[in-house]
Design a protein around this motif. Structure first.
Motif, PDB file in Angstrom:
ATOM      1  N   UNK A   8       0.858  -1.177   0.000  1.00 36.63           N
ATOM      2  CA  UNK A   8       0.000   0.000   0.000  1.00 36.63           C
ATOM      3  C   UNK A   8       0.899   1.233   0.000  1.00 36.63           C
ATOM      4  N   UNK A   9       0.801   2.023  -1.060  1.00 41.41           N
ATOM      5  CA  UNK A   9       1.692   3.176  -1.203  1.00 41.41           C
ATOM      6  C   UNK A   9       1.465   4.159  -0.061  1.00 41.41           C
ATOM      7  N   UNK A  10       0.214   4.308   0.362  1.00 39.08           N
ATOM      8  CA  UNK A  10      -0.089   5.279   1.422  1.00 39.08           C
ATOM      9  C   UNK A  10       0.585   4.860   2.721  1.00 39.08           C
ATOM     10  N   UNK A  11       0.414   3.574   3.083  1.00 43.70           N
ATOM     11  CA  UNK A  11       1.043   3.082   4.316  1.00 43.70           C
ATOM     12  C   UNK A  11       2.565   3.178   4.221  1.00 43.70           C
ATOM     13  N   UNK A  12       3.126   2.817   3.043  1.00 43.82           N
ATOM     14  CA  UNK A  12       4.576   2.914   2.854  1.00 43.82           C
ATOM     15  C   UNK A  12       5.045   4.333   3.106  1.00 43.82           C
ATOM     16  N   UNK A  13       4.308   5.291   2.534  1.00 42.64           N
ATOM     17  CA  UNK A  13       4.737   6.684   2.636  1.00 42.64           C
ATOM     18  C   UNK A  13       4.647   7.174   4.075  1.00 42.64           C
ATOM     19  N   UNK A  14       3.560   6.819   4.753  1.00 36.72           N
ATOM     20  CA  UNK A  14       3.421   7.233   6.156  1.00 36.72           C
ATOM     21  C   UNK A  14       4.576   6.648   6.976  1.00 36.72           C
TER      22      UNK A  14
ATOM     23  N   UNK B 272       9.931   7.266   9.746  1.00 37.36           N
ATOM     24  CA  UNK B 272      11.359   6.951   9.823  1.00 37.36           C
ATOM     25  C   UNK B 272      12.195   8.218   9.705  1.00 37.36           C
ATOM     26  N   UNK B 273      11.860   9.083   8.730  1.00 34.57           N
ATOM     27  CA  UNK B 273      12.645  10.302   8.522  1.00 34.57           C
ATOM     28  C   UNK B 273      12.477  11.240   9.713  1.00 34.57           C
ATOM     29  N   UNK B 274      11.228  11.409  10.173  1.00 30.32           N
ATOM     30  CA  UNK B 274      10.963  12.392  11.214  1.00 30.32           C
ATOM     31  C   UNK B 274      11.616  11.989  12.537  1.00 30.32           C
ATOM     32  N   UNK B 275      11.520  10.722  12.911  1.00 25.76           N
ATOM     33  CA  UNK B 275      12.103  10.323  14.189  1.00 25.76           C
ATOM     34  C   UNK B 275      13.623  10.452  14.163  1.00 25.76           C
TER      35      UNK B 275
ATOM     36  N   UNK C  60      15.209   7.783  23.720  1.00 26.29           N
ATOM     37  CA  UNK C  60      16.126   6.862  23.040  1.00 26.29           C
ATOM     38  C   UNK C  60      15.337   5.982  22.071  1.00 26.29           C
ATOM     39  N   UNK C  61      14.201   5.445  22.585  1.00 27.32           N
ATOM     40  CA  UNK C  61      13.426   4.515  21.773  1.00 27.32           C
ATOM     41  C   UNK C  61      12.905   5.203  20.514  1.00 27.32           C
ATOM     42  N   UNK C  62      12.287   6.374  20.683  1.00 26.05           N
ATOM     43  CA  UNK C  62      11.660   7.035  19.535  1.00 26.05           C
ATOM     44  C   UNK C  62      12.709   7.493  18.526  1.00 26.05           C
ATOM     45  N   UNK C  63      13.803   8.094  19.020  1.00 26.14           N
ATOM     46  CA  UNK C  63      14.821   8.561  18.083  1.00 26.14           C
ATOM     47  C   UNK C  63      15.435   7.398  17.305  1.00 26.14           C
ATOM     48  N   UNK C  64      15.572   6.231  17.962  1.00 25.80           N
ATOM     49  CA  UNK C  64      16.211   5.090  17.297  1.00 25.80           C
ATOM     50  C   UNK C  64      15.321   4.444  16.247  1.00 25.80           C
ATOM     51  N   UNK C  65      14.017   4.735  16.277  1.00 28.99           N
ATOM     52  CA  UNK C  65      13.107   4.093  15.316  1.00 28.99           C
ATOM     53  C   UNK C  65      13.580   4.362  13.886  1.00 28.99           C
ATOM     54  N   UNK C  66      13.937   5.637  13.611  1.00 25.65           N
ATOM     55  CA  UNK C  66      14.286   6.023  12.244  1.00 25.65           C
ATOM     56  C   UNK C  66      15.440   5.215  11.690  1.00 25.65           C
TER      57      UNK C  66
ATOM     58  N   UNK D 110      16.988   2.443  13.002  1.00 24.39           N
ATOM     59  CA  UNK D 110      16.785   0.995  13.039  1.00 24.39           C
ATOM     60  C   UNK D 110      15.771   0.572  11.971  1.00 24.39           C
ATOM     61  N   UNK D 111      14.660   1.317  11.902  1.00 22.13           N
ATOM     62  CA  UNK D 111      13.608   0.958  10.961  1.00 22.13           C
ATOM     63  C   UNK D 111      14.061   1.054   9.514  1.00 22.13           C
TER      64      UNK D 111
END
Lengths: 269, 266, 269
Positions: free
Chosen positions: A110-116, A121-124, A151-157, A159-160
């Protein structure tokens, strides 16, 4: 004779004309940017003249290191930092796995889900852990909870992003075989993707833990708990000998974490 | 410049020799001599081929001459100085006059062919000019004509890693000649090439050496090629010279002595 | 059952695999650790729920982001200063890292110098930019200069390690051939070493520009100037709608920076 040919000196250029123009533009732009930065950045000459004396003073005040403060002021903070980094990494890996699955185009069609997911990832990643810590301190109050979440939120970008790349690189053969066999979505993930991304997953988690040790050591400066709190306390009161102690402890754990992760990665991967 | 200088026989006793090695020895580990007291004189022209089994010190010998490897003891007399004693700037100045061709070509892969040839002039340029690729116009002109003469005139702007092995070795030869050397060292120039290309490369080396009057010392595995192109053959075995003479004088018994068996037949 | 594991059976695929005991034990240990660490860090469900209440109010005060003219003027001046900090830190960081990295490469340098430099790099790398910023604020006073110096040092730690690693992987044969022509050492570096490490070098440099852009928001939190200082002030004044504006601006700038550095990479490769 070849005299006529050799009379015309052959020209040689390292780059084609368009390459030369582009490169010249880049160099010009870089030079302008540097000159603009140097000219407009605020530098106070008195401060600069004072710098060597201030630096000497800094080291003089740090020495001798106040080792006696370790037991009462640093030890608990050190433990807190280690747990913050570890717990934050575990949480980050969990959250990042979910986002990575949504971001991977071969799993989520799903392009929408991918984009969100990609925006998350970029924002975190763009907002630093310290800035996240400011947020969470405002929400949850000062302490390790805010630090762990930061730590957790910043690492999402980070790691993800790596995880979603690993998932997208997974071979389609086993996945198709499982799909053909009528396996559920969950078992396709567990038996089709997981074995393929496991090395990357562990590698990324370990790598991130190493980075998070460094990060969590400073989060306390904005109220995120751990060694940074001890550092802040020492700085507030200008106890430079205690600042020196905290810096040495941070240096120690960073080096230890690097050695440990290098060893772990060589064993696992 | 008379014809007698070219003959291999008079090479050893010619007064105008290009290079003389005196008692050259090399130990990589103490007590284990790879080169044992080598003394040789090389004439001002012609090709001298060093043959011998691998691991016998051929490569070490050639690399000692321009000090890519440092000899343990002995003298290397070239253009009136002992290269073994040189350091820093003086050594670099001596190296400018010694071209070298390598087994694996050793081109800078990510540079263009013409840049690789121009590398031969680096000893004469300050580093900033090398960085900006500000080579003198006459060097550029000479690089183009050398590329023409090795048959790669159309490849000047190709990147070196796009070339085949034989083409790369031609660039390597052009780079060595670009130095305008008084001596060319060739360390197994054909060992990474197929038989046909090997002949072409030896042909090229021989032709250029004769045309420009530059003496060449070449390490070579292939006895047939050595016999065909060399004016002088030096046979080495276990770090010592066991044969030195014109190719015609090289007999089966010598080869047995050099290779200690039939290994040279390949 | 195990015998059919190669051929996907029509029944759910899960049963075809034997239970993975190490994985199960690992997961249980992980869960136990999470409980233990949470109790150490005083992270409780109650605090979490309480926090969510705060979080709601907090978020409502952030929306809509504040785009008032006076705020935008503050935003621009902070953002430009951050940009200047990032540019200067990257340019000088690169300039200093090249000699440092080459000196640390064991194949180009001589052993004592290489070991000394490697030690120095390890020391530079182990300190977080924020800690470096604190030390430089003490040395040269509050403001952008401290931020620039902190990020130069941080860039040096990162870049010179990667340059040293790249230099150690080059082909020595190409270098030897250039040495044999009698070229001076600097020419050997420029002609034989530089082309071999250039593609990777450009990659790290572009990455470092991104990273400095992100970190320039960070050094301001401890007095190093730039948008970080603006952000910190906004937090202290509970100007949460302006905080959101700043954070969005940071995400935007970092994203644009990543696109630009991608272009730069393509231009030079």
């Amino acid at each position: 004779m070849t005299a006529a040919a050799s009379a015309l000196p052959r020209r040689w250029h390292r780059f084609s004309l368009s390459e030369r123009i582009l490169r010249s533009c880049f160099y010009l732009l870089a030079a302008v940017a540097v000159i603009w930065s140097i000219k407009t950045i605020e530098i106070i000459p008195e401060f600069l003249q004072d710098a060597p004396a201030q630096t000497a003073d800094l080291f003089a005040r740090m020495w001798p290191i106040d080792w006696s403060w370790y037991k009462s002021g640093v030890h608990a903070a050190l433990i807190e930092t280690l747990h913050t980094a570890t717990l934050g990494t575990i949480l980050a890996v969990l959250l990042a796995s979910l986002v990575a699955l949504l971001a991977a185009r071969n799993v989520t069609r799903s392009v929408i889900l991918n984009t969100i997911a990609r925006f998350i990832l970029v924002a975190t990643r763009s907002v630093h852990a310290m800035v996240w810590a400011l947020f969470f301190v405002a929400v949850f109050g000062p302490g390790a909870l805010a630090g762990t979440l930061a730590i957790a939120v910043h690492s999402i970008g980070f790691t993800g992003k790596l995880l979603s790349e690993a998932i997208e690189e997974a071979k389609t053969g086993p996945i198709e075989a499982l799909t053909a066999a009528g396996a559920t979505k969950l078992s396709i993930l567990a038996k089709g993707y997981w074995p393929q991304v496991k090395p990357a997953f562990l590698g990324v988690a370990i790598f991130r833990w190493d980075i998070n040790i460094r990060e969590s050591a400073v989060l306390g400066l904005v109220g995120g708990g751990g060694l940074g709190m001890a550092l802040e306390a020492a700085l507030e009161n200008l106890y430079w000998d205690r600042v020196g102690l905290v810096l040495i402890i941070i240096f120690g754990i960073v080096i230890a974490a690097e050695i440990l992760t290098t060893w772990l990665r060589s064993r696992i991967i | 410049m008379d014809a007698s200088v070219r003959s291999a026989k008079s090479a050893n006793d010619s007064a105008g020799h290009a290079l003389e090695l005196r008692n050259l020895s090399k130990e990589y580990r103490a007590g284990i001599q790879v080169l044992k007291n080598i003394s040789l004189k090389f004439a001002g022209r012609g090709i001298a081929a060093i043959i011998g089994p691998s691991g016998t010190g051929k490569s070490t010998l050639i690399r000692c001459i321009n000090r890519l490897t440092d000899p343990t003891s002995g003298e290397i007399l070239f253009m009136g100085t002992d290269l073994a004693q040189l350091k820093g700037r003086r050594l670099r100045e001596a190296r400018r006059k010694i071209g070298m061709v390598f087994q694996e070509y050793n081109l800078v892969e990510r540079l263009s062919v013409i840049e690789n040839v121009l590398c031969g002039r680096l000893g004469y340029l300050p580093a900033w000019r090398a960085w900006l690729r500000r080579f003198p116009a006459k060097d550029i002109e000479r690089a183009f004509s050398l590329l023409d003469s090795v048959g790669l005139g159309d490849f000047a702007n190709e990147r070196a890693d796009r070339l085949s092995g034989g083409q790369r070795q031609r660039v390597g030869i052009a780079r060595a000649l670009m130095q305008d050397p008084n001596l060319v060292l060739a360390d197994e120039p054909t060992s990474s090439l197929d038989p046909k290309t090997s002949v072409e490369i030896m042909e090229l080396i021989a032709r250029q050496a004769a045309a420009q009057g530059i003496p060449v010392i070449v390490n070579i595995h292939n006895v047939e090629l050595a016999k065909r192109y060399a004016d002088r053959v030096i046979g080495m075995s276990k770090g010592e010279v066991v044969f030195d003479g014109p190719p015609k004088a090289l007999e089966h018994s010598h080869l047995l002595q050099i290779y200690g068996g039939e290994g040279w037949l390949e | 059952m195990a015998g059919v594991s190669d051929v996907p059976a029509p029944s759910p695929a899960r049963r075809a695999f034997p239970p993975n005991w190490p994985l199960r034990i690992g997961l249980v240990a992980l869960a136990l650790y999470v409980f233990y660490a949470s109790s150490i860090l005083n992270i409780t469900w109650a605090r979490f729920v309480e926090g969510f209440g705060h979080g709601g109010r907090f978020l409502s005060r952030m929306f809509p982001p504040n785009f008032a003219a006076d705020k935008l003027a503050l935003l621009y001046s902070g953002m430009f200063e951050s940009l200047q900090i990032a540019i200067l830190a990257t340019v000088f960081g690169i300039l200093f890292s090249v000699p440092l990295g080459l000196a640390a490469a064991r194949n180009l340098s001589f052993a004592p110098l290489a070991w000394f430099t490697r030690g120095l790099i390890a020391l530079l790398r182990s300190f977080h930019p924020v800690i470096l910023a604190i030390l430089f604020v003490k040395a040269v006073g509050f403001g952008a200069l401290a931020g620039v110096l902190a990020l130069i040092v941080a860039s040096m730690g990162f870049l010179s390690k990667l340059i040293a690693e790249a230099a150690e992987e080059i082909s020595m044969k190409q270098m030897e051939a250039i040495r044999a022509t009698g070229a001076p050492f600097l020419s050997v570096l420029v002609i034989a070493v530089a082309p071999q490490i250039m593609p990777r070098f450009i990659g790290f440099s572009a990455y470092q520009l991104d990273s400095n852009l992100r970190n320039s928001a960070l050094v301001g939190l401890v007095g190093g100037g730039g948008i970080g200082a603006t952000l910190f002030t906004a937090f202290q004044r509970f100007d949460y709608d302006f905080v959101l504006t700043i954070v969005l601006a940071i995400i935007f700038t970092v994203t644009v920076g990543e696109i630009l550095s991608g272009w730069m990479r393509r231009l030079f490769q």
